[in-house]
Design an enzyme around this catalytic site. Structure first.
Site, PDB file in Angstrom:
ATOM      1  N   HIS A 173      -5.368   7.382  -3.055  1.00  0.00           N
ATOM      2  CA  HIS A 173      -6.419   6.463  -2.605  1.00  0.00           C
ATOM      3  C   HIS A 173      -6.716   6.683  -1.128  1.00  0.00           C
ATOM      4  CE1 HIS A 173      -2.733   4.320  -1.598  1.00  0.00           C
ATOM      5  NE2 HIS A 173      -3.411   3.525  -0.791  1.00  0.00           N
TER       6      HIS A 173
ATOM      7  N   HIS B  63      -6.472   4.984   1.725  1.00  0.00           N
ATOM      8  CA  HIS B  63      -5.756   4.473   2.888  1.00  0.00           C
ATOM      9  C   HIS B  63      -5.188   5.637   3.707  1.00  0.00           C
ATOM     10  CE1 HIS B  63      -5.048   0.098   1.386  1.00  0.00           C
ATOM     11  NE2 HIS B  63      -6.202   0.262   1.992  1.00  0.00           N
TER      12      HIS B  63
ATOM     13  N   HIS C 197      -2.116   7.534   3.176  1.00  0.00           N
ATOM     14  CA  HIS C 197      -2.080   8.405   2.009  1.00  0.00           C
ATOM     15  C   HIS C 197      -2.980   9.632   2.144  1.00  0.00           C
ATOM     16  CE1 HIS C 197       0.326   5.747  -0.639  1.00  0.00           C
ATOM     17  NE2 HIS C 197      -0.070   4.877   0.267  1.00  0.00           N
TER      18      HIS C 197
ATOM     19  N   HIS D  95      -5.451  -0.887  -6.919  1.00  0.00           N
ATOM     20  CA  HIS D  95      -4.928  -1.217  -5.593  1.00  0.00           C
ATOM     21  C   HIS D  95      -6.087  -1.461  -4.635  1.00  0.00           C
ATOM     22  CE1 HIS D  95      -2.715  -0.901  -1.924  1.00  0.00           C
ATOM     23  NE2 HIS D  95      -3.103   0.325  -1.657  1.00  0.00           N
TER      24      HIS D  95
ATOM     25  N   GLU E 215       5.569   3.529  -5.720  1.00  0.00           N
ATOM     26  CA  GLU E 215       5.758   2.879  -4.425  1.00  0.00           C
ATOM     27  C   GLU E 215       6.618   1.641  -4.619  1.00  0.00           C
ATOM     28  OE1 GLU E 215       2.304   1.701  -2.387  1.00  0.00           O
ATOM     29  OE2 GLU E 215       1.925   3.691  -1.581  1.00  0.00           O
TER      30      GLU E 215
ATOM     31  N   HIS F  64       7.909   5.129  -0.536  1.00  0.00           N
ATOM     32  CA  HIS F  64       7.077   4.192   0.195  1.00  0.00           C
ATOM     33  C   HIS F  64       7.644   2.775   0.186  1.00  0.00           C
ATOM     34  CE1 HIS F  64       3.268   2.524   1.790  1.00  0.00           C
ATOM     35  NE2 HIS F  64       3.087   3.755   2.224  1.00  0.00           N
TER      36      HIS F  64
END
Lengths: 632, 531
Positions: A68, A70, A73, A157, A202, A443
């Site tokens: 994703h 973010h 990441h 998410h 995660e 994570h």
């Protein structure tokens, strides 16, 4: 034994900088390529020299998958692809592909333009990097090469977040970021019972089992409302995309319902753009929002307006969403500094804060803060310069004071875990769904991981790994071997067991396995001989049974024939003119010895194949003994 | 392996494939051309239609005054229009395991199959196919239900009587199986059985067969299907396009190495070039407006209309039509326009790039924003007060038998200033216009059919090399009206296997191998002898 190796380069017993290497069936895959928010030096990016000391990564990686948008990441992606060097495919979903370059550019601007760092990736590098991106659709099976296939699932998410199923032959790994357990409400199925060899998840909130979403929402609204009522200001540090949009929807509807007048602002130029992304990618949001989008688009806000930095000094209550979400830089930090001294105000941290950030400090109850030294020098210079530029001077002086004096945090600090990271319950549910053979946590903080690891091992009796950065977890797999069976053989073998195969009973079957040019074929031995050009060798077993019988040889044989016919019902028994009796393919002959014509020798002969089959052989030899007894 | 052919319409197919003990229905097309035999359903009382004389046979022995009406020498059934369903007697439809849908035009018979045959399986379709398919069904149901007709004509269907009727009623086939439209409740129930799939997703059916949709380039979410086991592969090609319009381009390479390729949904207008038609559409539209007339465009509420609007978006300024109002009237107009903007991943590359900016992929968003295009659920309500002439109206249904289009035909048909432009290829425009004759309005026929033509399909087949091709019999000979055009048929070696309604074909398949797995415990003990 084949094995799968997993090595985190980042996010191993740590939060941020996700980057996990997976070796499966001879393929190397990099999962995520993130940066660490807590560092400003080399440690910001994963250590790619682990893969190779010199040269490009292209030869060592089959593909890169980004879960994703973010930055923890995908923040290191242009560095990895353009500065270290990687030309292979990078996979991400459409929304991630759309939003990721914007956040990267933003990140670059802050680092290079504001902080003045050099040796950082450029705008052009971001563009070149994005050219290597192959967009993924949900549930699409992408064939990276002939053997490696990947499939994305909805993770819920943030917009476009995906779970990925990576498969080589019958070995597989599932990588999931922060699965939102509400993902199930999305119209697409969550994940199949795909039984991966490893599930990598995660574990940011490994120890939290959060209250229901509705509870948290109500709590949030109550706190905002109370602060507004007493004339305070509410600061909500967020990341531009993601949870921010959901909180906006929440406040917008609340303001509408309660008829509130206090202004709500959203900082940074991204807002409108961000909301537009949500509008166009509405199929990637939750069911409720999708259902009503034709009547009313949830992302067109009436009460929420763009923020200007001068508004922060306005008197009276207000709510401000400002970026970034961990109070480590930028507008949210500036506003925080302004408002921190007033106990009427409130800051609500809606997500996780990495160690080292202001957000992390205040959440841990620190009430006195100091600024970084590095900024001081520049601020001092700016301060000297701005003596002439009064209005800017005022603001900077203020920052300057905070540095020399220490910042007293008097405002209220609230933490609401709205962040969509997986919590313990979500992870357990996911394990129940996918039924992995092994679990691997990344994570998250080591202590919390340890707790979750124990829980998983206890509840599911599967091994759970939590490698640190640079450490390799190895899982041996036990794949079954695919073989092509000739349909003739299959039908023939099936027919032997009666008209219908019983799926519950295992049955041995006979055939020849031919390995040729990497393919395996199971065929009947006749076909194998023919295909390979080999001569058949016959192996026959014989057995002599002595018995006393006064009749002539042909008579004895005939007697045996009639006897067998009466006892071996259901078998083909033939009396051939050449003086033999055939029971199926078993040959029976009679001869008498030269000395004693009464002593007869029964000759039985059968082939090797017959012995293994379901055959009358054993019964026949027993019968022979019986016959013997009978006569004597 | 057998193929049961339940529909005779080459572009609205419905076939059933029996393969490795699974029963797979390929598409669920509804032949709507049957409605041309019926009188239009007017939204407001039409004195003209109600005064049409009833039909009595010449010798006076058959009197069907109530059921049949005579209009300009043709006889129409005065009843709620009925559709010709896929054949239901050829095999037990309750045994169907799955239905694979290729595009939203090919699923209109779904409620008849899933609701009334004991069907217990799953329907697979892409998300745009489901959403837009739902809109099209909703639209038809709405068109029918808002003008309920008490009378249901059945006497004319009597074999003895039908034989005596004038053509084309006399020649209509299987009239006893014709059915009225379904209800919204049936639509919802049918669509609840749909499971969404994405392009290239591999769906396992009972561990025996794997099916997978591929982009077909024809419409939003349209797909061809691969049905395969480890050693056999059947490709189902339906409604595909190689032209650059709004959908994602066609995936051709995945069709390679098929044992059998089932080919349906070729263009219905093999001689009309879509680009040329689009140009003609624009120039006729501009001409009529400049002369002060109105333009009526009967169309489906999704599909080609997006391309028409995009074309007009570029054309409006250059043709100085900036002030002409464009209306799009349909109960699902708004939804269709909105839905088109949110399926980024199903669009062509250009449109995807726009979404990344982020901008709406289709320019009709701007037409709406600048008030050049307005949409209304029906002619009642806001439209009647805001409506200005001369104008351009897009509305359904393209058969001209129901929907708001009927009203505009009655309203504008008498003036030669107005023009009706046909763009949908599904209905013969002469037949569509028949119950409105005599007509003063100009008629322009610009059918836009982007599906594969014979030239493209033979090139494609050369490329993908299937061992055998199965297609509707219509494709194996030139069209009746152009019998000399041998280029308008499929010529292949070996020749394609033709089918027609009710055919049952034995597909030439020889299965030799099957995939099994050796358990790890067994494979460890394998000792191999090199030869």
């Amino acid at each position: 034994m084949p094995e799968i190796n997993v090595t985190p380069l980042g996010a191993g017993q740590d939060v941020g900088r996700s980057c996990i290497l997976v070796s499966i069936g001879g393929k190397n895959i990099m999962l995520d390529c993130g940066m660490h928010m807590g560092y400003n030096d080399d440690r910001r990016f994963p250590d790619f020299s682990y893969i190779t000391q010199n040269g490009r990564l292209t030869d060592f990686l089959d593909c890169v998958i980004i879960s994703h948008f973010h930055l923890d990441h995908c923040g290191a992606l242009p560095y990895m692809s353009e500065m270290v060097g990687y030309d292979g495919p990078i996979y991400m979903t459409h929304p991630t592909k759309a939003i990721c370059p914007i956040l990267l550019e933003d990140f670059r601007k802050i680092t290079v333009d504001k902080k003045g760092e050099t040796n950082f990736f450029t705008s052009q590098m971001i563009k070149d990097c994005m050219k290597k991106v192959v967009p993924l659709n949900l549930h699409q099976t992408v064939q990276v090469d002939d053997e490696l296939e990947i499939k994305a699932y909805y993770a819920g998410h943030v917009l476009g977040a995906a779970m990925v199923h990576i498969k080589v032959g019958s070995e597989s790994v599932v990588y999931t970021v922060s699965v939102n357990k509400y993902a199930k409400s999305h119209i697409s199925a969550w994940i199949d019972k795909c039984r991966p060899d490893i599930l990598i998840s995660e574990s940011t909130y490994a120890t939290t089992i959060r209250d229901s979403k509705r509870c948290r929402e109500r709590d949030f609204l109550k706190k905002v409302h109370e602060t507004i009522e007493r004339g305070g200001k509410v600061l909500i540090p967020v990341f531009a995309l993601g949870r921010a949009q959901e909180l906006c929807i929440l406040l917008e509807t609340f303001w509408e319902r309660m008829n509130l007048k206090a202004p709500i602002y959203f900082s940074t130029g991204l807002t409108e753009k961000a909301n537009h992304y949500y509008k166009l990618f509405i199929t990637w949001t939750n069911q409720k929002i999708r259902k009503t989008f034709v009547q009313r688009n949830m992302f067109e806000f009436k009460h929420i307006k763009a923020f200007d930095r001068s508004y922060a000094d306005n008197p009276g209550p207000m709510v401000v969403f400002a970026t970034p979400g961990m109070l480590h830089a930028g507008q949210s930090l500036q506003i925080f500094k302004k408002w921190a001294g007033n106990e009427k105000n409130m800051v609500i941290m809606p997500g996780y804060c990495v160690q080292g950030t202001i957000g992390h400090k205040i959440l841990n109850g620190q009430r006195k803060l100091e600024m970084e030294g590095r900024a001081t020098v520049r601020l001092l210079i700016s301060f000297a310069l701005t003596k002439r530029l009064i209005h800017v001077g005022k603001l900077l002086a203020c920052v300057f004071c905070f540095h020399t004096l220490q910042l007293d945090v008097k405002l209220q600090v609230e933490y609401m875990s709205f962040s969509a990271h997986a919590d313990a319950k979500g992870i357990m549910q996911l394990i129940r769904m996918a039924e992995p053979r092994n679990m691997l946590l990344v994570h998250g903080e080591a202590v919390k991981m340890e707790f979750l690891k124990g829980k998983i091992e206890q509840e599911f009796s599967i091994d759970c790994y939590m490698p640190a950065n640079g450490e390799t977890a190895t899982v041996t797999t036990n794949p079954s071997v695919p073989v092509d069976i000739s349909l003739n053989l299959l039908k023939r073998e099936m027919a032997l067991g009666g008209p219908l195969p019983d799926p519950k009973k295992p049955r041995t079957m006979h055939g020849t396995l031919i390995m040729k040019e990497n393919s395996l074929k199971l065929v009947s031995s006749e076909q194998a001989l023919k295909e390979l050009g080999l001569n058949e060798h016959q192996l026959r077993f014989t057995c002599r049974v002595q018995l006393q019988d006064p009749h002539s040889d042909p008579d004895t044989l005939h007697r045996i024939y009639t006897h067998l016919k009466s006892v071996l019902k259901g078998y083909t028994i033939q009396h051939l003119p050449d003086g033999t009796v055939m029971v199926e393919s078993i040959v029976i002959k009679v001869s008498s010895s030269a000395e004693d014509t009464n002593a007869k020798v029964l000759l039985l002969s059968w082939s090797y194949q017959v012995k293994h089959r379901h055959c009358p052989c054993s019964r026949l030899s027993k019968l022979g003994q019986k016959h013997n007894r009978l006569k004597t | 392996m057998k193929l049961y052919c339940l529909s005779g319409h080459p572009t609205l197919p419905c076939n059933v494939l029996k393969f490795k003990s699974t029963t797979i229905m390929l598409d669920c097309g509804l032949d709507t051309t049957s409605v041309l035999n019926f009188l239009p359903l007017p939204l407001v009382h039409s004195p003209r239609l109600s005064k049409l004389p009833g039909w009595i046979s010449k010798d006076g022995t058959i009197n069907l005054e109530k059921e049949l009406k005579d209009c300009a020498g043709r006889v129409f059934v005065d009843s709620q229009p009925e559709f010709c369903l896929p054949e239901r007697e050829l095999l037990d439809l309750s045994t169907i395991d799955v239905i694979l849908i290729s595009n939203y035009h090919c699923m209109m018979a779904l409620p008849y199959i899933t609701e009334h045959t004991g069907f217990t399986g799953t329907v697979y379709a892409t998300e745009p196919t489901l959403q837009i398919g739902r809109l099209l069904m909703e639209e038809v149901v709405n068109f029918m239900e808002r003008v309920p007709k008490a009378q249901s004509a059945t006497c004319w269907k009597n074999k003895e009587i039908q034989r005596m009727l004038p053509g084309p009623l006399k020649d209509a086939v299987d009239v006893w199986t014709w059915k009225r439209c379904y209800s919204m409740q049936e639509v919802n129930s049918a669509l609840s059985k749909v499971q969404l799939v994405g392009y290239s997703q591999k769906v396992e059916l009972f561990g025996a067969v794997q099916v997978s949709p591929l982009s077909s380039g024809y419409s939003l979410g349209s797909s061809n299907w691969i049905i395969q086991s480890h050693h056999e592969k059947v490709s189902y090609v339906s409604g595909s396009s190689l032209l650059t319009t709004h959908p994602q381009p066609m995936d051709q390479s995945s069709l390679k190495n098929s044992d059998v390729l089932i080919l349906t949904g070729l263009t219905q207008m093999p001689t009309a070039n879509p680009d040329g038609m689009l140009g003609e559409f624009c120039s006729n539209l501009a001409m009529t407006i400049r002369a002060g007339g109105n333009v009526l465009v009967p169309c489906y509420s999704s599909g080609v209309i997006y391309d028409l609007l995009e074309c007009l978006y570029q054309f409006i300024e250059s043709a100085s039509l900036g002030t002409t109002p464009f209306y799009f009237i349909s109960p699902v107009a708004n939804s269709s326009l909105e839905f088109s903007q949110i399926f980024a991943e199903w669009l062509c590359h250009n449109k995807q790039t726009k979404v990344y900016l982020p901008e709406p992929p289709f320019p009709h968003a701007e037409l709406i924003q600048t008030n050049k295009l307005k949409h209304y659920p029906s002619i009642h309500g806001d439209f009647s007060s805001e409506f200005r002439q001369p104008c351009v109206v897009f509305t359904g249904h393209p058969s001209l038998r129901f929907g708001d289009v009927v009203h505009f035909m009655e309203l504008w048909g008498k003036s030669s200033l107005n023009t009706i432009i046909f763009t949908e290829p599904d209905f013969s425009y002469l037949d569509a216009l028949a119950p409105y004759q005599p007509l003063a309005m100009k008629c322009v026929y610009c059918p836009i059919d982007t599906r594969l033509n014979f030239h493209q399909v033979s090139k494609l087949l050369k490329e993908v090399q299937p061992l055998h091709v199965v297609c509707p019999e219509q494709y194996t000979q030139p069209p009746l009206t152009q019998s000399h055009r041998s280029d308008l048929m499929l010529e292949l070696q070996p020749p394609p296997m033709p089918y027609r309604r009710c055919s049952v074909l034995n597909l030439p398949f020889r299965r030799r191998y099957e995939r099994v797995y050796i358990l790890p415990e067994v494979s460890e003990q394998v000792v191999h002898f090199p030869l």
